[in-house]
Scaffold this active site. Structure first.
Site, PDB file in Angstrom:
ATOM      1  N   THR A  47       0.864  -1.180   0.000  1.00 60.69           N
ATOM      2  CA  THR A  47       0.000   0.000   0.000  1.00 60.69           C
ATOM      3  C   THR A  47       0.903   1.233   0.000  1.00 60.69           C
ATOM      4  O   THR A  47       2.042   1.186   0.491  1.00 60.69           O
ATOM      5  CB  THR A  47      -0.937   0.021   1.220  1.00 60.69           C
ATOM      6  OG1 THR A  47      -0.165  -0.075   2.423  1.00 60.69           O
ATOM      7  CG2 THR A  47      -1.932  -1.137   1.162  1.00 60.69           C
TER       8      THR A  47
ATOM      9  N   VAL B 277       1.096   4.509   1.374  1.00 60.81           N
ATOM     10  CA  VAL B 277       1.623   5.231   2.529  1.00 60.81           C
ATOM     11  C   VAL B 277       2.576   4.346   3.330  1.00 60.81           C
ATOM     12  O   VAL B 277       3.656   4.776   3.751  1.00 60.81           O
ATOM     13  CB  VAL B 277       0.475   5.749   3.423  1.00 60.81           C
ATOM     14  CG1 VAL B 277       1.028   6.426   4.675  1.00 60.81           C
ATOM     15  CG2 VAL B 277      -0.401   6.727   2.651  1.00 60.81           C
ATOM     16  N   CYS B 278       2.198   3.104   3.524  1.00 60.47           N
ATOM     17  CA  CYS B 278       3.037   2.180   4.288  1.00 60.47           C
ATOM     18  C   CYS B 278       4.398   1.983   3.619  1.00 60.47           C
ATOM     19  O   CYS B 278       5.432   1.890   4.290  1.00 60.47           O
ATOM     20  CB  CYS B 278       2.339   0.834   4.447  1.00 60.47           C
ATOM     21  SG  CYS B 278       0.718   0.933   5.236  1.00 60.47           S
ATOM     22  N   THR B 279       4.398   1.926   2.298  1.00 56.05           N
ATOM     23  CA  THR B 279       5.655   1.761   1.576  1.00 56.05           C
ATOM     24  C   THR B 279       6.589   2.936   1.840  1.00 56.05           C
ATOM     25  O   THR B 279       7.788   2.749   2.070  1.00 56.05           O
ATOM     26  CB  THR B 279       5.383   1.612   0.070  1.00 56.05           C
ATOM     27  OG1 THR B 279       4.584   0.440  -0.144  1.00 56.05           O
ATOM     28  CG2 THR B 279       6.667   1.483  -0.719  1.00 56.05           C
TER      29      THR B 279
ATOM     30  N   LEU C  45       7.991   2.697   5.630  1.00 56.38           N
ATOM     31  CA  LEU C  45       9.058   1.735   5.882  1.00 56.38           C
ATOM     32  C   LEU C  45      10.330   2.123   5.139  1.00 56.38           C
ATOM     33  O   LEU C  45      11.431   1.883   5.625  1.00 56.38           O
ATOM     34  CB  LEU C  45       8.609   0.319   5.546  1.00 56.38           C
ATOM     35  CG  LEU C  45       7.932  -0.376   6.743  1.00 56.38           C
ATOM     36  CD1 LEU C  45       6.531   0.146   6.989  1.00 56.38           C
ATOM     37  CD2 LEU C  45       7.922  -1.886   6.602  1.00 56.38           C
TER      38      LEU C  45
END
Length: 212
Positions: free
Chosen positions: A42, A44-46, A49
């Protein structure tokens, strides 16, 4: 389970992208930033991290270990790491817990049904070497975290653990700090703060950061 500041962070054993992790043993004498994301692959998560990976040296100099978690499978994490590295121009260098059975999510109350029914919200737990929870933050799914703020809070916690000071609004490392109101002994103040202080009010005394 409701976790509050000062509580002992629950221990657990779970698989991760770096092998099985027994949390307390893995943390050792380090600080930990345990943070959850809703789902692999997804947008934003990418970015989150990827940012964490690029901050590796900042975490290292503060003796901090990042640890990510979601309810995705180990296979999903391993595949996603390749995407993170490619799209964020970095190399993921910290574990991602594969919490498909929701063990960690339930221990840390990371699933909020009125926000995301089956996925972990964007929770952050800063945990000190004594395994005590020192900070909790929860972000909505649509908003990526400010990792500079997380580092700022860690700087404040580590400073105030060793000096009788607190940090004012918008403080960053190197700014003036405030002497805690409970410290009133003039001799101790002179010893602890040889650069002196500015008393704006009896309860508001600004002094240069003592470890600089």
């Amino acid at each position: 389970m409701t976790l509050r500041l000062g509580d002992v962070a629950p221990d657990f054993t779970q698989q991760s992208s770096a092998g099985e992790i027994s949390f307390h043993a893995w943390a050792g004498e380090s600080w930990v930033v345990l943070f959850s994301h809703p789902a692999d692959f997804t947008p934003v998560c990418t970015t989150e991290l990827g940012k964490t990976a690029r901050l590796a040296e900042e975490f290292k100099k503060r003796n901090v270990k990042p640890l990510a978690v979601s309810v995705d499978t180990l296979e999903s994490h391993v595949a996603w790491i390749n995407d993170i590295n490619e799209t964020q121009n970095t190399s993921v260098n910290f574990p991602i817990l594969a919490d498909a059975d929701r063990k960690v999510a339930e221990l840390y109350d990371m699933i909020h049904p009125n926000s995301l029914a089956n996925l972990t919200v964007r929770s952050v737990f800063v945990i000190d070497p004594a395994k005590k929870i020192r900070l909790t933050l929860t972000y909505p799914a649509s908003t990526g975290r400010n990792f500079n703020e997380i580092l700022r809070v860690i700087d404040s916690l580590q400073l105030t653990d060793h000096h009788k000071v607190a940090t004012p609004a918008d403080w960053v490392d190197g700014d003036d700090v405030v002497i805690i109101p409970s410290l009133q002994d003039a001799d101790e103040i002179a010893q602890r703060f040889p650069k002196g202080y500015k008393a704006i009010r009896p309860y508001l005394r600004l002094t240069p950061q003592p470890n600089r």
